[in-house]
Motif scaffolding. Sequence first.
Motif, PDB file in Angstrom:
ATOM      1  N   ARG A 291       0.852  -1.191   0.000  1.00 57.89           N
ATOM      2  CA  ARG A 291       0.000   0.000   0.000  1.00 57.89           C
ATOM      3  C   ARG A 291       0.888   1.242   0.000  1.00 57.89           C
ATOM      4  NH1 ARG A 291      -3.764  -2.574  -1.254  1.00 57.89           N
ATOM      5  NH2 ARG A 291      -5.182  -3.735   0.039  1.00 57.89           N
ATOM      6  N   THR A 292       0.376   2.317  -0.545  1.00 57.77           N
ATOM      7  CA  THR A 292       1.115   3.582  -0.497  1.00 57.77           C
ATOM      8  C   THR A 292       0.988   4.164   0.905  1.00 57.77           C
ATOM      9  OG1 THR A 292      -0.819   4.834  -1.185  1.00 57.77           O
ATOM     10  CG2 THR A 292       0.661   4.080  -2.934  1.00 57.77           C
ATOM     11  N   ILE A 293       1.836   5.109   1.239  1.00 58.09           N
ATOM     12  CA  ILE A 293       1.788   5.751   2.566  1.00 58.09           C
ATOM     13  C   ILE A 293       0.430   6.406   2.774  1.00 58.09           C
ATOM     14  CG2 ILE A 293       2.791   7.551   4.023  1.00 58.09           C
ATOM     15  CD1 ILE A 293       5.450   7.029   2.483  1.00 58.09           C
ATOM     16  N   ARG A 294      -0.037   7.057   1.729  1.00 55.20           N
ATOM     17  CA  ARG A 294      -1.333   7.747   1.803  1.00 55.20           C
ATOM     18  C   ARG A 294      -2.463   6.749   2.079  1.00 55.20           C
ATOM     19  NH1 ARG A 294      -3.452  12.421  -2.213  1.00 55.20           N
ATOM     20  NH2 ARG A 294      -5.513  12.614  -1.305  1.00 55.20           N
ATOM     21  N   GLN A 295      -2.436   5.610   1.402  1.00 59.00           N
ATOM     22  CA  GLN A 295      -3.472   4.589   1.595  1.00 59.00           C
ATOM     23  C   GLN A 295      -3.424   4.020   3.007  1.00 59.00           C
ATOM     24  OE1 GLN A 295      -5.857   3.834  -0.817  1.00 59.00           O
ATOM     25  NE2 GLN A 295      -6.815   2.811   0.899  1.00 59.00           N
ATOM     26  N   ARG A 296      -2.183   3.808   3.519  1.00 58.50           N
ATOM     27  CA  ARG A 296      -2.043   3.306   4.885  1.00 58.50           C
ATOM     28  C   ARG A 296      -2.622   4.276   5.901  1.00 58.50           C
ATOM     29  NH1 ARG A 296       4.008   1.974   5.203  1.00 58.50           N
ATOM     30  NH2 ARG A 296       4.062   2.331   2.993  1.00 58.50           N
ATOM     31  N   LYS A 297      -2.350   5.580   5.705  1.00 63.41           N
ATOM     32  CA  LYS A 297      -2.906   6.604   6.609  1.00 63.41           C
ATOM     33  C   LYS A 297      -4.422   6.599   6.563  1.00 63.41           C
ATOM     34  CE  LYS A 297       0.900   9.895   6.594  1.00 63.41           C
ATOM     35  NZ  LYS A 297       1.361  11.195   6.066  1.00 63.41           N
ATOM     36  N   LYS A 298      -4.947   6.514   5.357  1.00 62.79           N
ATOM     37  CA  LYS A 298      -6.398   6.491   5.153  1.00 62.79           C
ATOM     38  C   LYS A 298      -7.022   5.306   5.883  1.00 62.79           C
ATOM     39  CE  LYS A 298      -8.762   7.957   0.983  1.00 62.79           C
ATOM     40  NZ  LYS A 298      -8.906   7.722  -0.446  1.00 62.79           N
ATOM     41  N   ASP A 299      -6.371   4.134   5.750  1.00 61.80           N
ATOM     42  CA  ASP A 299      -6.887   2.920   6.383  1.00 61.80           C
ATOM     43  C   ASP A 299      -6.879   3.014   7.909  1.00 61.80           C
ATOM     44  OD1 ASP A 299      -7.260   1.839   3.889  1.00 61.80           O
ATOM     45  OD2 ASP A 299      -5.434   0.601   3.912  1.00 61.80           O
ATOM     46  N   THR A 300      -5.807   3.616   8.479  1.00 63.84           N
ATOM     47  CA  THR A 300      -5.729   3.702   9.943  1.00 63.84           C
ATOM     48  C   THR A 300      -6.676   4.757  10.511  1.00 63.84           C
ATOM     49  OG1 THR A 300      -3.825   5.164   9.721  1.00 63.84           O
ATOM     50  CG2 THR A 300      -3.377   2.837  10.194  1.00 63.84           C
ATOM     51  N   HIS A 301      -6.799   5.910   9.852  1.00 65.46           N
ATOM     52  CA  HIS A 301      -7.620   6.999  10.392  1.00 65.46           C
ATOM     53  C   HIS A 301      -9.111   6.858  10.086  1.00 65.46           C
ATOM     54  CE1 HIS A 301      -4.126   9.025  11.868  1.00 65.46           C
ATOM     55  NE2 HIS A 301      -3.581   9.081  10.651  1.00 65.46           N
ATOM     56  N   PHE A 302      -9.421   6.221   8.991  1.00 66.36           N
ATOM     57  CA  PHE A 302     -10.838   6.073   8.628  1.00 66.36           C
ATOM     58  C   PHE A 302     -11.186   4.604   8.459  1.00 66.36           C
ATOM     59  CE2 PHE A 302      -9.226  10.074   6.920  1.00 66.36           C
ATOM     60  CZ  PHE A 302     -10.038  10.981   7.589  1.00 66.36           C
ATOM     61  N   THR A 303     -11.230   3.932   9.586  1.00 66.94           N
ATOM     62  CA  THR A 303     -11.554   2.506   9.540  1.00 66.94           C
ATOM     63  C   THR A 303     -13.021   2.322   9.194  1.00 66.94           C
ATOM     64  OG1 THR A 303     -11.971   2.547  11.901  1.00 66.94           O
ATOM     65  CG2 THR A 303      -9.801   1.804  11.208  1.00 66.94           C
ATOM     66  N   LEU A 304     -13.351   1.142   8.728  1.00 66.75           N
ATOM     67  CA  LEU A 304     -14.748   0.824   8.354  1.00 66.75           C
ATOM     68  C   LEU A 304     -15.575   0.777   9.616  1.00 66.75           C
ATOM     69  CD1 LEU A 304     -15.209  -1.931   5.634  1.00 66.75           C
ATOM     70  CD2 LEU A 304     -16.760  -0.075   6.142  1.00 66.75           C
ATOM     71  N   ARG A 305     -16.658   1.537   9.645  1.00 72.55           N
ATOM     72  CA  ARG A 305     -17.502   1.568  10.848  1.00 72.55           C
ATOM     73  C   ARG A 305     -18.506   0.443  10.835  1.00 72.55           C
ATOM     74  NH1 ARG A 305     -18.481   8.019  10.611  1.00 72.55           N
ATOM     75  NH2 ARG A 305     -16.406   8.598  11.306  1.00 72.55           N
ATOM     76  N   LYS A 306     -18.769  -0.071  12.027  1.00 74.43           N
ATOM     77  CA  LYS A 306     -19.730  -1.157  12.136  1.00 74.43           C
ATOM     78  C   LYS A 306     -20.975  -0.622  12.815  1.00 74.43           C
ATOM     79  CE  LYS A 306     -16.075  -4.565  12.521  1.00 74.43           C
ATOM     80  NZ  LYS A 306     -15.238  -5.285  13.472  1.00 74.43           N
ATOM     81  N   TYR A 307     -22.100  -0.922  12.225  1.00 69.15           N
ATOM     82  CA  TYR A 307     -23.386  -0.470  12.770  1.00 69.15           C
ATOM     83  C   TYR A 307     -24.206  -1.654  13.205  1.00 69.15           C
ATOM     84  CZ  TYR A 307     -22.156   3.958  10.517  1.00 69.15           C
ATOM     85  OH  TYR A 307     -21.537   5.103  10.147  1.00 69.15           O
ATOM     86  N   ALA A 308     -24.891  -1.450  14.304  1.00 70.49           N
ATOM     87  CA  ALA A 308     -25.821  -2.491  14.771  1.00 70.49           C
ATOM     88  C   ALA A 308     -27.174  -2.096  14.204  1.00 70.49           C
ATOM     89  CB  ALA A 308     -25.857  -2.542  16.280  1.00 70.49           C
TER      90      ALA A 308
END
Length: 136
Positions: free
Chosen positions: A116-133
Amino acid sequence: ALVGGRRRSYSTMATKVKAHELRGKKKEELMKQLDDMKMELSQLRVSKITGTAASKLSKIKLLRRSIARVMTVINHTQRENLRKFYRKKKYTPLDLRPKLTRAKRRQLTKSETARRTIRQRKKDTHFTLRKYAVKE
């Protein structure tokens, strides 16, 4: 085998060479055996021209197959040894690489697809997939 209506033993004919027996032998022994077989084949071809028994003619086919078996075993062991030699190396010769298909050979490796690129890694860590009930 039945030859001309009579039962004939294989002791008079050249015995069929078995590949599993050849695999245990050294290369020098195999090369010597190959030379002997080729000499015998040339003698049989001469006797074929001079006109001899049919038993010798059937022996030619058997001998040709045996020569092919010996050569196959030699080539297999040679390629196996080359594969062992190049296993730890960075590059392997083209003929020793797996054939696959053209598309599969050009496909990205697992490590390349995982990168992954550095930018993609940052994106993945800061904006994780949210889980909804979700209530039903």
